[in-house]
Design a protein around this motif. Structure first.
Motif, PDB file in Angstrom:
ATOM      1  N   GLU B  79       0.834  -1.202   0.000  1.00  0.00           N
ATOM      2  CA  GLU B  79       0.000   0.000   0.000  1.00  0.00           C
ATOM      3  C   GLU B  79       0.869   1.253   0.000  1.00  0.00           C
ATOM      4  O   GLU B  79       0.534   2.261  -0.641  1.00  0.00           O
ATOM      5  CB  GLU B  79      -0.960  -0.001   1.190  1.00  0.00           C
ATOM      6  CG  GLU B  79      -2.038   1.044   1.032  1.00  0.00           C
ATOM      7  CD  GLU B  79      -3.174   0.891   2.023  1.00  0.00           C
ATOM      8  OE1 GLU B  79      -3.163  -0.078   2.794  1.00  0.00           O
ATOM      9  OE2 GLU B  79      -4.048   1.764   2.020  1.00  0.00           O
ATOM     10  N   ASP B 108      -6.461  -8.256  -6.954  1.00  0.00           N
ATOM     11  CA  ASP B 108      -7.617  -7.722  -6.222  1.00  0.00           C
ATOM     12  C   ASP B 108      -7.173  -6.722  -5.156  1.00  0.00           C
ATOM     13  O   ASP B 108      -7.838  -5.715  -4.916  1.00  0.00           O
ATOM     14  CB  ASP B 108      -8.414  -8.866  -5.572  1.00  0.00           C
ATOM     15  CG  ASP B 108      -9.273  -9.594  -6.597  1.00  0.00           C
ATOM     16  OD1 ASP B 108      -9.530  -9.010  -7.661  1.00  0.00           O
ATOM     17  OD2 ASP B 108      -9.666 -10.753  -6.346  1.00  0.00           O
ATOM     18  N   ARG B 111      -6.083  -3.519  -6.801  1.00  0.00           N
ATOM     19  CA  ARG B 111      -7.249  -2.888  -7.384  1.00  0.00           C
ATOM     20  C   ARG B 111      -8.043  -2.149  -6.300  1.00  0.00           C
ATOM     21  O   ARG B 111      -8.642  -1.111  -6.546  1.00  0.00           O
ATOM     22  CB  ARG B 111      -8.100  -3.998  -8.007  1.00  0.00           C
ATOM     23  CG  ARG B 111      -9.136  -3.553  -8.976  1.00  0.00           C
ATOM     24  CD  ARG B 111      -9.864  -4.777  -9.474  1.00  0.00           C
ATOM     25  NE  ARG B 111     -11.205  -4.419  -9.850  1.00  0.00           N
ATOM     26  CZ  ARG B 111     -12.212  -4.314  -9.016  1.00  0.00           C
ATOM     27  NH1 ARG B 111     -12.037  -4.541  -7.745  1.00  0.00           N
ATOM     28  NH2 ARG B 111     -13.413  -3.980  -9.458  1.00  0.00           N
ATOM     29  N   SER B 112      -8.026  -2.739  -5.088  1.00  0.00           N
ATOM     30  CA  SER B 112      -8.789  -2.108  -4.001  1.00  0.00           C
ATOM     31  C   SER B 112      -8.076  -0.862  -3.467  1.00  0.00           C
ATOM     32  O   SER B 112      -8.689  -0.022  -2.836  1.00  0.00           O
ATOM     33  CB  SER B 112      -9.018  -3.106  -2.873  1.00  0.00           C
ATOM     34  OG  SER B 112      -7.804  -3.367  -2.206  1.00  0.00           O
ATOM     35  N   TYR B 113      -6.767  -0.778  -3.703  1.00  0.00           N
ATOM     36  CA  TYR B 113      -6.035   0.380  -3.185  1.00  0.00           C
ATOM     37  C   TYR B 113      -6.400   1.669  -3.919  1.00  0.00           C
ATOM     38  O   TYR B 113      -6.467   2.731  -3.324  1.00  0.00           O
ATOM     39  CB  TYR B 113      -4.526   0.178  -3.343  1.00  0.00           C
ATOM     40  CG  TYR B 113      -3.903  -0.855  -2.431  1.00  0.00           C
ATOM     41  CD1 TYR B 113      -4.457  -1.143  -1.188  1.00  0.00           C
ATOM     42  CD2 TYR B 113      -2.740  -1.524  -2.808  1.00  0.00           C
ATOM     43  CE1 TYR B 113      -3.877  -2.086  -0.360  1.00  0.00           C
ATOM     44  CE2 TYR B 113      -2.150  -2.460  -1.980  1.00  0.00           C
ATOM     45  CZ  TYR B 113      -2.724  -2.743  -0.768  1.00  0.00           C
ATOM     46  OH  TYR B 113      -2.158  -3.673   0.054  1.00  0.00           O
ATOM     47  N   SER B 114      -6.569   1.546  -5.222  1.00  0.00           N
ATOM     48  CA  SER B 114      -6.667   2.773  -6.015  1.00  0.00           C
ATOM     49  C   SER B 114      -7.411   2.508  -7.325  1.00  0.00           C
ATOM     50  O   SER B 114      -7.292   1.427  -7.889  1.00  0.00           O
ATOM     51  CB  SER B 114      -5.240   3.250  -6.310  1.00  0.00           C
ATOM     52  OG  SER B 114      -5.258   4.317  -7.205  1.00  0.00           O
ATOM     53  N   PRO B 115      -8.138   3.498  -7.808  1.00  0.00           N
ATOM     54  CA  PRO B 115      -8.894   3.292  -9.055  1.00  0.00           C
ATOM     55  C   PRO B 115      -8.042   3.511 -10.308  1.00  0.00           C
ATOM     56  O   PRO B 115      -8.564   3.871 -11.350  1.00  0.00           O
ATOM     57  CB  PRO B 115      -9.991   4.351  -8.949  1.00  0.00           C
ATOM     58  CG  PRO B 115      -9.362   5.451  -8.166  1.00  0.00           C
ATOM     59  CD  PRO B 115      -8.372   4.820  -7.232  1.00  0.00           C
ATOM     60  N   VAL B 116      -6.753   3.313 -10.219  1.00  0.00           N
ATOM     61  CA  VAL B 116      -5.897   3.578 -11.381  1.00  0.00           C
ATOM     62  C   VAL B 116      -5.977   2.428 -12.388  1.00  0.00           C
ATOM     63  O   VAL B 116      -6.307   1.302 -12.027  1.00  0.00           O
ATOM     64  CB  VAL B 116      -4.419   3.774 -10.966  1.00  0.00           C
ATOM     65  CG1 VAL B 116      -4.258   4.974 -10.056  1.00  0.00           C
ATOM     66  CG2 VAL B 116      -3.866   2.523 -10.319  1.00  0.00           C
TER      67      VAL B 116
END
Lengths: 282, 178
Positions: B79, B108, B111-116
């Motif tokens: 993170e 996954d 992907r959950s960390y950031s919408p990049v």
């Protein structure tokens, strides 16, 4: 002196192995996170089991096994109040409502289902009370522990695999946009149909299990098979919303709103084009 | 001076260090250490901190490539590394199906960390037993619209192509948002 200890130190498989090898007679009390079980053994064989102090009556077990309808079970229970399971079994067999084999199969299945649930407990405590056996009148069926241990271990592995494949039950499912199998070729079990009927992006898997009164193991198994068959897809939770770039308090606000949300940098198109041009040159 | 960051992640021994080494203009700053756990003795050293590569775009802009530690016990760093990333690449060793589940988990998680935007790079496509990229897309349950690009991490051209595909995805997202 009773055997006692923690499941973290001495697991169910080891306990059953010990009881089997030492041909013990008595009752094993297991207190786990998901309930309390009492398993009774005679000379190393499992003979009786019940969970959370609830000893289901024979008509109920026969109903669950599909040997009696719900109405039949209710009527019988109303008429045999106060009678022991053994007496009820004799009465039903003599009246030719069921066969002796049905009784022993149903009792055995109930007992095994219960023991296999206990296999999944890896935290809690246990103690064994030697010579303590079920009260008179209870129906007991001796089951050799070797097979129980093998099947329990197999189920435990399956459970772990299913949990690995489908760790989160708080996600929803939807029907596959392009199912890999033509729907008309599919044969589903009653249980699978029950799950299918609740497939909706607004229902989580856990909710579907609750509606259908299914255990986590049952729902995981069914959902996994539906996923493998390509009939349904997991609805991924929406991505965290992009943080508006450039604001001074952006990081603090975002962190307060959602500690796991990581900032997305404010980047202009021209910068990305610069990157593309440079990498092409490399 | 502006700096941008792309994160290269993936399971243990998927080729992240080679990927960054192939394209970085500096020697990759990598803290590789000898492996102690017998289960992870697939290679003799692993990234215990992170790989760090650089591509100078012009005098005012630098692109950094960060490789995440491959072993699960260092995932607390993920993170931290994700902070401010432009996009990420999930590198998968296409010849080792036993790592696909882990790759899916990593995907996954990031992907959950950031919408990049992100893409999956199916590494070791030059090997005979490599799973095709399109099969990996299914196995890893990659979202519709996300690219799974064949890759050979030790070849610069292949790495370039993966980076370009990610940048094209970033442009596509910008188009959608406009």
């Amino acid at each position: 002196m009773a055997l006692k200890g923690r499941l973290q130190d001495f697991g169910i498989t080891q306990l059953l192995n010990l009881i089997n090898l030492a041909r013990k007679t008595g009752t094993l009390y297991v207190e786990g996170q998901k309930g309390e079980a009492q398993l009774c053994f005679r000379e190393g064989k499992l003979i009786y089991a019940f969970m959370d102090g609830v000893e289901d009556s024979l008509p109920l077990l026969l109903q669950r096994a599909g040997k009696l309808t719900s109405e039949q079970a209710q009527t019988i229970m109303a008429h045999v109040r106060g009678k022991s399971d053994r007496d009820v079994a004799l009465m039903l067999i003599q009246a030719k409502h069921i066969q002796q084999q049905d009784v022993s199969d149903s009792v055995r299945q109930h007992m095994l289902n219960l023991v296999y649930r206990v296999f999944g407990w890896n935290e809690g405590s246990f103690h064994f009370e030697p010579s303590e056996l079920p009260v008179q009148g209870k129906l007991t069926t001796p089951v050799a522990l070797e097979n129980v241990i093998m099947e329990g271990s197999r189920r435990l592995k399956e459970w772990e695999r299913l949990q690995d494949e489908l760790p989160d039950l708080d996600i929803a499912l939807k029907f596959a946009d392009r199912p890999t199998t033509p729907l008309r070729d599919i044969n589903l079990s009653v249980e699978e149909w029950r799950v299918i009927s609740f497939i909706n992006p607004s229902n989580t898997i856990r909710q579907v299990a609750q509606y259908n009164n299914m255990t986590e193991f049952q729902i995981r198994k069914i959902v996994y098979s539906l996923l493998q068959a390509g009939l349904v897809q997991i609805v991924r939770p929406p991505r965290p919303a992009a943080t508006p770039p450039g604001s001074a308090g952006e990081k603090g606000q975002a962190a307060q709103a959602d500690a796991s949300a990581v900032r997305r940098p404010a980047v202009k198109r021209s910068l990305v084009h610069k990157l593309i041009d440079r990498i092409r040159e490399l | 001076m502006q700096t941008l960051k792309i994160v290269v992640t993936g399971p243990f021994s998927s080729g992240k260090t080679e990927f960054i080494q192939s394209i970085s203009e500096i020697d990759v700053v990598s803290t590789e250490r000898k492996i102690s756990r017998s289960a992870e003795r697939i290679k003799s050293a692993t990234t215990v901190a992170m790989d760090f590569g650089r591509i100078t775009i012009d005098e005012d802009l630098i692109l950094y490539l960060f490789g995440t530690p491959g072993q699960r016990r260092f995932d607390f760093m993920w993170e931290i590394l994700s902070e401010g990333m432009l996009g990420f690449i999930v590198l998968v060793d296409s010849t080792r199906p036993e790592t696909f589940r882990e790759a899916r988990r990593i995907l996954d998680t990031f992907r959950s960390y950031s919408p990049v935007p992100y893409i999956v790079a199916a590494n070791k496509q030059d090997m005979e037993d490599a799973w095709p990229a399109e099969d990996l897309k299914i196995v890893l349950q990659v979202e519709e619209g996300v690219k799974v690009v064949p890759c050979v991490a030790v070849k610069k051209d292949s790495v370039k192509q993966v980076l370009l595909e990610l940048l094209y995805s970033i442009l596509e997202l910008m188009d959608e948002e406009e």
